[in-house]
Scaffold this motif. Sequence first.
Motif, PDB file in Angstrom:
ATOM      1  N   GLN A 220       0.880  -1.162   0.000  1.00 28.18           N
ATOM      2  CA  GLN A 220       0.000   0.000   0.000  1.00 28.18           C
ATOM      3  C   GLN A 220       0.924   1.220   0.000  1.00 28.18           C
ATOM      4  OE1 GLN A 220      -3.603  -0.604   0.214  1.00 28.18           O
ATOM      5  NE2 GLN A 220      -2.757  -2.639  -0.192  1.00 28.18           N
ATOM      6  N   ILE A 221       0.739   2.109  -0.942  1.00 31.58           N
ATOM      7  CA  ILE A 221       1.650   3.257  -1.065  1.00 31.58           C
ATOM      8  C   ILE A 221       0.887   4.528  -0.654  1.00 31.58           C
ATOM      9  CG2 ILE A 221       3.155   4.519  -2.682  1.00 31.58           C
ATOM     10  CD1 ILE A 221       3.028   1.900  -4.450  1.00 31.58           C
ATOM     11  N   PHE A 222       1.462   5.256   0.294  1.00 34.64           N
ATOM     12  CA  PHE A 222       0.814   6.491   0.775  1.00 34.64           C
ATOM     13  C   PHE A 222       1.757   7.668   0.515  1.00 34.64           C
ATOM     14  CE2 PHE A 222      -0.394   3.005   3.788  1.00 34.64           C
ATOM     15  CZ  PHE A 222      -1.704   2.851   3.369  1.00 34.64           C
ATOM     16  N   PRO A 223       1.811   8.204  -0.704  1.00 32.65           N
ATOM     17  CA  PRO A 223       2.813   9.230  -1.039  1.00 32.65           C
ATOM     18  C   PRO A 223       2.623  10.535  -0.268  1.00 32.65           C
ATOM     19  CG  PRO A 223       1.690   8.418  -3.016  1.00 32.65           C
ATOM     20  CD  PRO A 223       0.939   7.900  -1.841  1.00 32.65           C
ATOM     21  N   LYS A 224       1.379  10.873   0.066  1.00 32.58           N
ATOM     22  CA  LYS A 224       1.076  12.111   0.802  1.00 32.58           C
ATOM     23  C   LYS A 224      -0.137  11.824   1.675  1.00 32.58           C
ATOM     24  CE  LYS A 224       2.349  15.323  -2.874  1.00 32.58           C
ATOM     25  NZ  LYS A 224       1.962  16.480  -3.649  1.00 32.58           N
ATOM     26  N   PRO A 225      -0.409  12.657   2.696  1.00 31.94           N
ATOM     27  CA  PRO A 225      -1.627  12.423   3.479  1.00 31.94           C
ATOM     28  C   PRO A 225      -2.861  12.433   2.561  1.00 31.94           C
ATOM     29  CG  PRO A 225      -0.256  14.055   4.569  1.00 31.94           C
ATOM     30  CD  PRO A 225       0.391  13.784   3.239  1.00 31.94           C
ATOM     31  N   GLY A 226      -3.681  11.408   2.705  1.00 31.05           N
ATOM     32  CA  GLY A 226      -4.913  11.333   1.911  1.00 31.05           C
ATOM     33  C   GLY A 226      -4.733  10.705   0.535  1.00 31.05           C
ATOM     34  N   TRP A 227      -3.479  10.422   0.136  1.00 35.35           N
ATOM     35  CA  TRP A 227      -3.242   9.773  -1.158  1.00 35.35           C
ATOM     36  C   TRP A 227      -3.016   8.271  -0.928  1.00 35.35           C
ATOM     37  CZ3 TRP A 227      -0.030  12.676  -5.386  1.00 35.35           C
ATOM     38  CH2 TRP A 227      -0.422  14.013  -5.441  1.00 35.35           C
ATOM     39  N   VAL A 228      -3.562   7.437  -1.806  1.00 35.35           N
ATOM     40  CA  VAL A 228      -3.348   5.987  -1.707  1.00 35.35           C
ATOM     41  C   VAL A 228      -3.101   5.442  -3.117  1.00 35.35           C
ATOM     42  CG1 VAL A 228      -4.232   3.802  -0.798  1.00 35.35           C
ATOM     43  CG2 VAL A 228      -5.061   5.942   0.195  1.00 35.35           C
ATOM     44  N   GLU A 229      -1.986   4.730  -3.267  1.00 33.70           N
ATOM     45  CA  GLU A 229      -1.658   4.187  -4.591  1.00 33.70           C
ATOM     46  C   GLU A 229      -1.259   2.709  -4.490  1.00 33.70           C
ATOM     47  OE1 GLU A 229       1.468   6.622  -6.295  1.00 33.70           O
ATOM     48  OE2 GLU A 229       0.176   8.402  -6.372  1.00 33.70           O
ATOM     49  N   HIS A 230      -1.381   2.002  -5.623  1.00 31.38           N
ATOM     50  CA  HIS A 230      -0.851   0.642  -5.760  1.00 31.38           C
ATOM     51  C   HIS A 230       0.008   0.606  -7.019  1.00 31.38           C
ATOM     52  CE1 HIS A 230      -4.707  -1.084  -3.659  1.00 31.38           C
ATOM     53  NE2 HIS A 230      -3.811  -0.673  -2.785  1.00 31.38           N
ATOM     54  N   CYS A 231       0.935  -0.351  -7.048  1.00 33.76           N
ATOM     55  CA  CYS A 231       1.723  -0.527  -8.274  1.00 33.76           C
ATOM     56  C   CYS A 231       0.941  -1.489  -9.185  1.00 33.76           C
ATOM     57  CB  CYS A 231       3.091  -1.110  -7.928  1.00 33.76           C
ATOM     58  SG  CYS A 231       3.951  -1.708  -9.385  1.00 33.76           S
ATOM     59  N   PRO A 232       0.530  -1.047 -10.387  1.00 31.97           N
ATOM     60  CA  PRO A 232      -0.274  -1.915 -11.264  1.00 31.97           C
ATOM     61  C   PRO A 232       0.442  -3.225 -11.606  1.00 31.97           C
ATOM     62  CG  PRO A 232      -0.240   0.335 -12.100  1.00 31.97           C
ATOM     63  CD  PRO A 232       0.750   0.291 -10.978  1.00 31.97           C
ATOM     64  N   ASN A 233       1.764  -3.151 -11.774  1.00 33.76           N
ATOM     65  CA  ASN A 233       2.487  -4.382 -12.110  1.00 33.76           C
ATOM     66  C   ASN A 233       2.485  -5.357 -10.938  1.00 33.76           C
ATOM     67  OD1 ASN A 233       3.059  -3.872 -14.802  1.00 33.76           O
ATOM     68  ND2 ASN A 233       4.818  -2.561 -14.248  1.00 33.76           N
ATOM     69  N   GLU A 234       2.467  -4.811  -9.703  1.00 31.09           N
ATOM     70  CA  GLU A 234       2.394  -5.705  -8.542  1.00 31.09           C
ATOM     71  C   GLU A 234       0.980  -6.286  -8.386  1.00 31.09           C
ATOM     72  OE1 GLU A 234       3.487  -4.082  -4.705  1.00 31.09           O
ATOM     73  OE2 GLU A 234       3.614  -6.097  -3.851  1.00 31.09           O
ATOM     74  N   ILE A 235      -0.021  -5.488  -8.764  1.00 30.77           N
ATOM     75  CA  ILE A 235      -1.398  -6.034  -8.762  1.00 30.77           C
ATOM     76  C   ILE A 235      -1.424  -7.261  -9.668  1.00 30.77           C
ATOM     77  CG2 ILE A 235      -3.745  -5.612  -9.628  1.00 30.77           C
ATOM     78  CD1 ILE A 235      -3.586  -2.773  -8.572  1.00 30.77           C
TER      79      ILE A 235
ATOM     80  N   TRP B  61      -2.454   2.857 -18.908  1.00 37.73           N
ATOM     81  CA  TRP B  61      -1.254   2.250 -19.463  1.00 37.73           C
ATOM     82  C   TRP B  61      -1.114   2.521 -20.953  1.00 37.73           C
ATOM     83  CZ3 TRP B  61      -5.568  -0.439 -17.905  1.00 37.73           C
ATOM     84  CH2 TRP B  61      -6.197  -1.260 -18.839  1.00 37.73           C
ATOM     85  N   ASP B  62       0.109   2.282 -21.443  1.00 39.95           N
ATOM     86  CA  ASP B  62       0.432   2.509 -22.845  1.00 39.95           C
ATOM     87  C   ASP B  62      -0.102   1.332 -23.674  1.00 39.95           C
ATOM     88  OD1 ASP B  62       2.990   4.078 -24.501  1.00 39.95           O
ATOM     89  OD2 ASP B  62       2.126   2.227 -25.312  1.00 39.95           O
ATOM     90  N   ARG B  63      -0.889   1.633 -24.681  1.00 42.15           N
ATOM     91  CA  ARG B  63      -1.533   0.580 -25.475  1.00 42.15           C
ATOM     92  C   ARG B  63      -0.507  -0.323 -26.160  1.00 42.15           C
ATOM     93  NH1 ARG B  63      -6.903   0.311 -27.696  1.00 42.15           N
ATOM     94  NH2 ARG B  63      -7.476   2.337 -26.839  1.00 42.15           N
ATOM     95  N   GLU B  64       0.637   0.269 -26.529  1.00 37.24           N
ATOM     96  CA  GLU B  64       1.623  -0.513 -27.286  1.00 37.24           C
ATOM     97  C   GLU B  64       2.527  -1.352 -26.380  1.00 37.24           C
ATOM     98  OE1 GLU B  64       2.842   1.738 -30.874  1.00 37.24           O
ATOM     99  OE2 GLU B  64       4.806   1.050 -30.149  1.00 37.24           O
ATOM    100  N   THR B  65       2.986  -0.741 -25.270  1.00 39.09           N
ATOM    101  CA  THR B  65       3.963  -1.446 -24.420  1.00 39.09           C
ATOM    102  C   THR B  65       3.308  -2.130 -23.217  1.00 39.09           C
ATOM    103  OG1 THR B  65       4.289   0.477 -23.013  1.00 39.09           O
ATOM    104  CG2 THR B  65       5.712   0.305 -24.959  1.00 39.09           C
ATOM    105  N   SER B  66       2.062  -1.826 -22.936  1.00 37.92           N
ATOM    106  CA  SER B  66       1.337  -2.311 -21.738  1.00 37.92           C
ATOM    107  C   SER B  66       1.938  -1.785 -20.441  1.00 37.92           C
ATOM    108  CB  SER B  66       1.298  -3.846 -21.675  1.00 37.92           C
ATOM    109  OG  SER B  66       0.592  -4.377 -22.739  1.00 37.92           O
ATOM    110  N   GLU B  67       2.814  -0.789 -20.522  1.00 37.83           N
ATOM    111  CA  GLU B  67       3.423  -0.234 -19.300  1.00 37.83           C
ATOM    112  C   GLU B  67       2.527   0.856 -18.702  1.00 37.83           C
ATOM    113  OE1 GLU B  67       5.937  -0.620 -16.994  1.00 37.83           O
ATOM    114  OE2 GLU B  67       5.918  -2.542 -18.039  1.00 37.83           O
ATOM    115  N   PRO B  68       2.202   0.749 -17.405  1.00 38.62           N
ATOM    116  CA  PRO B  68       1.412   1.809 -16.764  1.00 38.62           C
ATOM    117  C   PRO B  68       2.176   3.127 -16.809  1.00 38.62           C
ATOM    118  CG  PRO B  68       1.557  -0.138 -15.368  1.00 38.62           C
ATOM    119  CD  PRO B  68       2.517  -0.360 -16.489  1.00 38.62           C
ATOM    120  N   ILE B  69       1.454   4.238 -16.975  1.00 36.02           N
ATOM    121  CA  ILE B  69       2.141   5.531 -17.024  1.00 36.02           C
ATOM    122  C   ILE B  69       2.157   6.198 -15.649  1.00 36.02           C
ATOM    123  CG2 ILE B  69       1.610   5.890 -19.479  1.00 36.02           C
ATOM    124  CD1 ILE B  69      -0.402   8.103 -18.405  1.00 36.02           C
TER     125      ILE B  69
END
Length: 498
Positions: free
Chosen positions: A37-52, A89-97
């Motif tokens: 679980q990534i909390f970059p700032k108070p009130g922000w919550v992120e996940h790594c799509p590749n880890e999902i 994510w990028d349609r060609e490379t499948s890499e999340p932006i």
Amino acid sequence: MKNKLILALDQGTTSSRAILFNHNGEIVKVSQKPFEQIFPKPGWVEHCPNEIWSSQISVAAEVVAQEGISGEEIAAIGITNQRETTIVWDRETSEPIYNAIVWQDRRTAKYCDELKEEGHIDMIKKKTGLVLDAYFSATKLKWILDNVEGAREKAEAGKLCFGTVDTWLVWKLTRGSMFITDVSNASRTMLLNIHTLEWDEELLKLFNIPKAILPEVKQSSEVYGTTATTLFSTKIPIAGIAGDQQAALFGQMCTKPGMVKNTYGTGCFLLMNTGEKAVYSTNNLLTTVGWKINGKTTYALEGSVFVGGAAIQWLRDGAKMVKTAPGINHLAETVEDNGGVYFVPAMTGLGAPYWDQYARGVIMGITRGTTDAHISRATLEGIAFQVYDIVKAMEADAGEKSIELRVDGGAAASNLLMQIQSDLFGFKIIRPKTLETTALGAAYLAGLAVGYWDSVDDIQAQWIVDKEFFPKMKEEKVADMLRYWHKAVKCAQNWIED
Ligand SMILES: Nc1ncnc2c1ncn2[C@@H]1O[C@H](COP(=O)(O)OP(=O)(O)O)[C@@H](O)[C@H]1O
Ligand SMILES: O=P(O)(O)OC[C@H](O)CO
């Protein structure tokens, strides 16, 4: 066919699970993996799509290997997922932006306020059934397009894909050959017209989202395609998709209008089946798509609590008062009551029925005699009180009192929490044998599409009660506690200032 198994992929907020179900709807094997679980700032919550993705595919491979079966023995795959969480994510490379912006993330709260001031509340509610809140995908997607360098130009040129987690998983499972979502997930983006079940031009314009970035909207139960051969050495039909709360409603077999379930996961989500009618709440609940099967759409009313089991996780990981989530029960049981302590776990704002983006958690009533046991008890009660407020809102909408509630999700394993819940309501709580109803719902949706099960009637009998909880607390005591709870809620509200 009936000797085969169904593989359900349940991509939740805190962990990815894969479960094999047999024809009786029984769990054959489970594998689960938590992720960061990534909390970059108070009130922000992120996940790594590749880890999902990596956590999800690794648990899927694990259950299949543990059961010692080949892909041939899996009749279909059903997918269910944390909803609203936004991936581009990028349609060609499948890499999340950018990282996945999680449903709990509050970074777009101010933008929602601007939209409210501009007078868009009613139009949005009419078309999407949702309230204007940072919870939903549209403002998160806009944030990514506005803040990641070059994203908007690429999106306009059709070079990017947006998806909720279901879309991302299907994209990865099919090696980029399918770009789809289902109606239940799409209904949480704030971009879908829930009556036409199509992306809405007016909303796309309002949020400045190019249509080319959106996936195709499908039913919740149909054969969409197959997995890429490289994954399970054979092509397995992907045949069911639903947001996790809608899948749980289906897995609980709440298939008739008026039936209600509550899931105690990271958050708590109470859904009532309203049949083929999209019913609008006058008490701050959401109108949402339950599922679409064989061309027939079922709608639901929903009350969403942002922090449910997550409060227990905070007690474990943040406050470090307990070592494990189940440990809270032993500690809370050592005291008779909360000792006057009330915990409003509004760490990511308050959802239904308050919808306060600026609320934050408060613990009130601490005295010199307060111990970690009282705070543990107040944590469980704080979860149950939030669900109580939603049930009251739903009763007001329905015009009648509830008489029972079906429960599921990780925290429903807590007997103490279930007892507290029953005490507050004054009615029966029913816990089914399988608490994995979310995954089961996805398995049912997939199994129905491939003819593994013939009909909903065919699976109805598989829902079995494990335990029922009846109210024990005196009414005066409950009324007293509710008064203090609502006093504490007032303290939590509007905490963050501009
Ligand atoms: N025995 C237990 N008692 C109380 N809470 C529990 C117990 N086991 C798990 N939990 C809580 O359940 C939640 C996980 O439920 P789950 O349905 O897996 O959530 P999600 O799908 O949101 O990841 C966690 O927040 C955890 O704190
Ligand atoms: O991952 P869960 O089970 O907490 O569910 C998250 C919800 O889908 C958010 O709307």
